[in-house]
Design a protein around this motif. Structure first.
Motif, PDB file in Angstrom:
ATOM      1  N   TYR A 157       0.785  -1.202   0.000  1.00  0.00           N
ATOM      2  CA  TYR A 157       0.000   0.000   0.000  1.00  0.00           C
ATOM      3  C   TYR A 157       0.828   1.267   0.000  1.00  0.00           C
ATOM      4  N   PHE A 158       0.416   2.227  -0.769  1.00  0.00           N
ATOM      5  CA  PHE A 158       1.040   3.526  -0.823  1.00  0.00           C
ATOM      6  C   PHE A 158       0.314   4.289  -1.896  1.00  0.00           C
ATOM      7  N   ILE A 159       0.446   5.577  -1.836  1.00  0.00           N
ATOM      8  CA  ILE A 159      -0.171   6.398  -2.869  1.00  0.00           C
ATOM      9  C   ILE A 159       0.959   6.985  -3.685  1.00  0.00           C
ATOM     10  N   THR A 160       0.927   6.795  -4.970  1.00  0.00           N
ATOM     11  CA  THR A 160       2.019   7.275  -5.784  1.00  0.00           C
ATOM     12  C   THR A 160       1.583   8.433  -6.647  1.00  0.00           C
ATOM     13  N   ALA A 161       2.282   9.543  -6.540  1.00  0.00           N
ATOM     14  CA  ALA A 161       2.010  10.665  -7.420  1.00  0.00           C
ATOM     15  C   ALA A 161       2.878  10.490  -8.643  1.00  0.00           C
ATOM     16  N   LEU A 162       2.272  10.234  -9.785  1.00  0.00           N
ATOM     17  CA  LEU A 162       3.053  10.019 -11.005  1.00  0.00           C
ATOM     18  C   LEU A 162       3.792  11.280 -11.405  1.00  0.00           C
ATOM     19  N   ALA A 163       5.091  11.191 -11.462  1.00  0.00           N
ATOM     20  CA  ALA A 163       5.883  12.351 -11.836  1.00  0.00           C
ATOM     21  C   ALA A 163       6.137  12.313 -13.317  1.00  0.00           C
ATOM     22  N   PRO A 164       6.695  13.411 -13.850  1.00  0.00           N
ATOM     23  CA  PRO A 164       7.015  13.449 -15.256  1.00  0.00           C
ATOM     24  C   PRO A 164       8.092  12.459 -15.561  1.00  0.00           C
ATOM     25  N   PHE A 165       8.093  12.004 -16.766  1.00  0.00           N
ATOM     26  CA  PHE A 165       9.075  10.966 -17.043  1.00  0.00           C
ATOM     27  C   PHE A 165       9.550  11.111 -18.458  1.00  0.00           C
ATOM     28  N   SER A 166      10.785  10.666 -18.715  1.00  0.00           N
ATOM     29  CA  SER A 166      11.414  10.921 -20.000  1.00  0.00           C
ATOM     30  C   SER A 166      11.333   9.727 -20.933  1.00  0.00           C
ATOM     31  N   GLU A 195      -2.814   3.204 -16.695  1.00  0.00           N
ATOM     32  CA  GLU A 195      -3.721   4.199 -17.267  1.00  0.00           C
ATOM     33  C   GLU A 195      -3.299   5.613 -16.834  1.00  0.00           C
ATOM     34  N   GLY A 196      -2.908   5.732 -15.576  1.00  0.00           N
ATOM     35  CA  GLY A 196      -2.444   7.025 -15.100  1.00  0.00           C
ATOM     36  C   GLY A 196      -1.198   7.470 -15.824  1.00  0.00           C
ATOM     37  N   TRP A 197      -0.293   6.511 -16.047  1.00  0.00           N
ATOM     38  CA  TRP A 197       0.945   6.833 -16.750  1.00  0.00           C
ATOM     39  C   TRP A 197       0.667   7.260 -18.183  1.00  0.00           C
ATOM     40  N   ALA A 198      -0.267   6.537 -18.833  1.00  0.00           N
ATOM     41  CA  ALA A 198      -0.615   6.874 -20.216  1.00  0.00           C
ATOM     42  C   ALA A 198      -1.177   8.297 -20.301  1.00  0.00           C
ATOM     43  N   LYS A 199      -1.969   8.686 -19.307  1.00  0.00           N
ATOM     44  CA  LYS A 199      -2.515  10.041 -19.323  1.00  0.00           C
ATOM     45  C   LYS A 199      -1.412  11.066 -19.112  1.00  0.00           C
ATOM     46  N   SER A 200      -0.457  10.747 -18.229  1.00  0.00           N
ATOM     47  CA  SER A 200       0.666  11.645 -17.998  1.00  0.00           C
ATOM     48  C   SER A 200       1.460  11.858 -19.281  1.00  0.00           C
ATOM     49  N   ILE A 201       1.751  10.779 -19.975  1.00  0.00           N
ATOM     50  CA  ILE A 201       2.537  10.846 -21.209  1.00  0.00           C
ATOM     51  C   ILE A 201       1.779  11.540 -22.337  1.00  0.00           C
ATOM     52  N   SER A 202       0.443  11.475 -22.295  1.00  0.00           N
ATOM     53  CA  SER A 202      -0.352  12.094 -23.364  1.00  0.00           C
ATOM     54  C   SER A 202      -0.204  13.612 -23.372  1.00  0.00           C
ATOM     55  N   GLY A 203       0.185  14.181 -22.216  1.00  0.00           N
ATOM     56  CA  GLY A 203       0.337  15.624 -22.137  1.00  0.00           C
ATOM     57  C   GLY A 203      -0.960  16.370 -21.906  1.00  0.00           C
ATOM     58  N   HIS A 204      -2.040  15.640 -21.579  1.00  0.00           N
ATOM     59  CA  HIS A 204      -3.340  16.285 -21.418  1.00  0.00           C
ATOM     60  C   HIS A 204      -3.797  16.357 -19.968  1.00  0.00           C
ATOM     61  N   ALA A 205      -2.919  16.076 -19.037  1.00  0.00           N
ATOM     62  CA  ALA A 205      -3.295  16.177 -17.628  1.00  0.00           C
ATOM     63  C   ALA A 205      -3.305  17.634 -17.194  1.00  0.00           C
ATOM     64  N   THR A 206      -4.229  17.962 -16.306  1.00  0.00           N
ATOM     65  CA  THR A 206      -4.274  19.288 -15.716  1.00  0.00           C
ATOM     66  C   THR A 206      -3.765  19.170 -14.289  1.00  0.00           C
ATOM     67  N   GLY A 207      -2.581  19.699 -14.023  1.00  0.00           N
ATOM     68  CA  GLY A 207      -1.983  19.521 -12.708  1.00  0.00           C
ATOM     69  C   GLY A 207      -1.329  18.157 -12.577  1.00  0.00           C
ATOM     70  N   LYS A 208      -1.472  17.514 -11.418  1.00  0.00           N
ATOM     71  CA  LYS A 208      -0.767  16.275 -11.118  1.00  0.00           C
ATOM     72  C   LYS A 208      -1.668  15.054 -11.162  1.00  0.00           C
ATOM     73  N   ILE A 209      -1.050  13.908 -11.428  1.00  0.00           N
ATOM     74  CA  ILE A 209      -1.730  12.624 -11.415  1.00  0.00           C
ATOM     75  C   ILE A 209      -1.225  11.834 -10.213  1.00  0.00           C
ATOM     76  N   ILE A 210      -2.157  11.255  -9.450  1.00  0.00           N
ATOM     77  CA  ILE A 210      -1.804  10.530  -8.240  1.00  0.00           C
ATOM     78  C   ILE A 210      -2.123   9.039  -8.415  1.00  0.00           C
ATOM     79  N   ILE A 211      -1.187   8.194  -8.005  1.00  0.00           N
ATOM     80  CA  ILE A 211      -1.427   6.753  -7.973  1.00  0.00           C
ATOM     81  C   ILE A 211      -1.546   6.360  -6.511  1.00  0.00           C
ATOM     82  N   GLU A 212      -2.666   5.738  -6.176  1.00  0.00           N
ATOM     83  CA  GLU A 212      -2.959   5.431  -4.777  1.00  0.00           C
ATOM     84  C   GLU A 212      -2.960   3.928  -4.535  1.00  0.00           C
ATOM     85  N   ILE A 213      -2.388   3.553  -3.409  1.00  0.00           N
ATOM     86  CA  ILE A 213      -2.369   2.130  -3.040  1.00  0.00           C
ATOM     87  C   ILE A 213      -3.154   1.951  -1.761  1.00  0.00           C
TER      88      ILE A 213
END
Length: 338
Positions: A43-52, A320-338
Motif C-alpha cells: 500500500y502507498f499512494i504514488t504521485a506520477l511524476a514526469p518521465f522521460s 492508465e495514469g501513466w498513459a494520461k501523464s505521457i499524453s500531455g493532457h493532464a491538468t496539474g498532477k496525477i496521483i497513484i494510490e495504493i
C-alpha cells in the motif's frame, strides 16, 4: 526482499530496513512519483511524476522538467521519482531524520523508483512534511514544484526580497510545472501572462494569472501578451516552440528558461553566450535541494500554494495514469494510490 519493480528513492508511507549505508534512509510509501530499485510493493499512494521517453529525433522528451541524458534510447519502464511517506529506519550517518518522520522528496529522476511501497533515499533528497500538508499534496511537489521555483530563480526572481516590476510568460500553464509556476510568480509579485488550452483558462486565472491566452489561437501561437507587454522572463513548459517565436516578445534582456532542453536548446544557448546576446536561452538543469523543498511545503501549509490534482488512480490502474501523464493532457498532477 525481492525486486518487483525498479526504484531508487521513494518517499510516502515508507518502511526503512536494517543494514543501510550510513547516509541512506529507507521508507515505506503512501504516495510516489518516480524512481529505480524496487524493494516491495503494497500500500502507498504514488504521485506520477514526469518521465522521460525518447522521441524519433534522437533527443529526449521530458515531462515536468525532469532533465535526463539526451540519448537515443527507449524507456522500458515508468520512472516515478516523487514520493511522500514515513521513515521507518535510518543509516548510522543520518542525523536529520528519525523513525516515524513524515517526509517528502525526489528520488533519482534518471532511474525512478516511486512505484513501490519501500524505497531507499539520501538525506539531501527529502524534507519533513508538515502535518497540515496531505501526502497527496506533498507528493506532487518535488520535481514540478522545484522546477517552477528554480526556473523563476534562473530568471532572477527573488523570494526573500521585493522584486522589480517584471512581466513573466508561462507556457503550458495548466500542467504540473506550469500551475506551480503561475502561483509562485504571483507570490513573488510578478505580472503573469500564461498560455494553456481553452478548457483550462478559468483554472489558470484562478491560480493568479493576469492574462491567459489559448495557445491554439493565432495570438496564442505568437505568444503575444494581450496588453502588448514584453516579457522579462519566460518559463517554457511546452515543447516545439522555436526561439524565433520568443525573441520578438522579449524585453531587451529577457530570458527564456527551457525546462525540457534538448540538443537544439543547448546549442542555441551556447550561441547566445558567445555572441554576448542580452536575450538569453537557458536550459534548466534541476537540482534537488531540501531547503527549497521546505520553502514550498511551508507555502502549501500557509495556503499560498496548492497542488492541483488531475486524477487519482489505484495501483492496479497505474498504467492508465501513466498513459494520461505521457499524453500531455493532464491538468496539474496525477496521483497513484495504493
Amino acid at each position: 526482499m525481492g525486486c518487483l519493480l525498479p526504484i531508487a528513492y521513494c518517499l510516502c508511507l515508507w518502511e526503512i530496513r536494517k543494514g543501510l549505508p550510513g547516509n541512506f534512509v529507507e521508507t515505506r510509501s503512501s504516495y510516489f512519483y518516480k524512481s529505480s530499485h524496487f524493494l516491495r510493493s503494497s500500500y502507498f499512494i504514488t504521485a506520477l511524476a514526469p518521465f522521460s521517453t525518447s522521441n524519433g529525433g534522437g533527443e529526449t522528451k521530458h515531462h515536468e522538467g525532469c532533465t535526463v541524458r539526451l540519448l537515443r534510447r527507449r524507456c522500458r519502464r515508468p520512472q516515478v521519482s516523487d514520493a511522500a511517506g514515513e521513515v521507518v529506519e535510518v543509516g548510522s550517518g543520518v542525523n536529520s531524520f528519525k523513525k516515524g518522520d513524515k517526509v517528502v522528496g525526489m528520488l533519482s529522476f534518471l532511474n525512478g523508483g516511486g512505484l513501490a511501497e519501500f524505497a531507499v533515499t539520501t538525506m539531501a533528497a527529502m524534507a519533513i512534511r508538515p502535518p497540515e500538508v496531505s501526502p497527496s499534496e506533498a507528493a506532487g511537489l518535488p520535481i514540478a514544484g522545484l522546477t517552477a521555483l528554480q526556473s523563476l530563480k534562473a530568471i532572477g526572481i527573488k523570494f526573500d526580497t521585493p522584486n522589480n516590476s517584471s512581466n513573466i510568460l508561462i507556457t503550458a500553464a495548466s500542467g504540473g510545472v506550469g500551475h506551480y509556476a503561475v502561483q509562485l510568480a504571483k507570490y513573488a509579485g510578478l505580472h503573469v501572462t500564461a498560455t494553456c488550452g481553452a478548457r483550462n483558462i478559468e483554472l489558470v486565472k484562478s491560480l493568479g494569472a493576469d492574462e491567459v491566452v489559448d495557445y491554439k489561437t493565432p495570438e496564442g501561437a505568437k505568444l503575444k501578451s494581450p496588453s502588448d507587454k514584453k516579457y522579462d522572463g519566460v518559463i517554457h513548459c511546452a515543447t516545439n516552440i522555436p526561439w524565433s517565436t520568443f525573441e520578438p516578445n522579449l524585453s531587451s534582456s529577457g530570458k527564456v528558461i527551457d525546462i525540457t532542453p534538448n540538443f537544439t536548446t543547448i546549442a542555441a544557448s551556447i550561441l547566445k553566450r558567445i555572441t554576448f546576446s542580452k536575450k538569453k536561452l537557458i536550459p534548466l538543469m534541476l537540482v534537488s535541494k531540501s531547503g527549497e523543498m521546505e520553502f514550498l511545503l511551508n507555502l502549501v501549509k500557509e495556503g499560498k500554494l496548492k497542488t492541483v490534482i488531475d486524477s487519482v488512480y489505484p495501483l492496479s490502474k497505474a498504467e492508465e495514469g501513466w498513459a494520461k501523464s505521457i499524453s500531455g493532457h493532464a491538468t496539474g498532477k496525477i496521483i497513484i494510490e495504493i
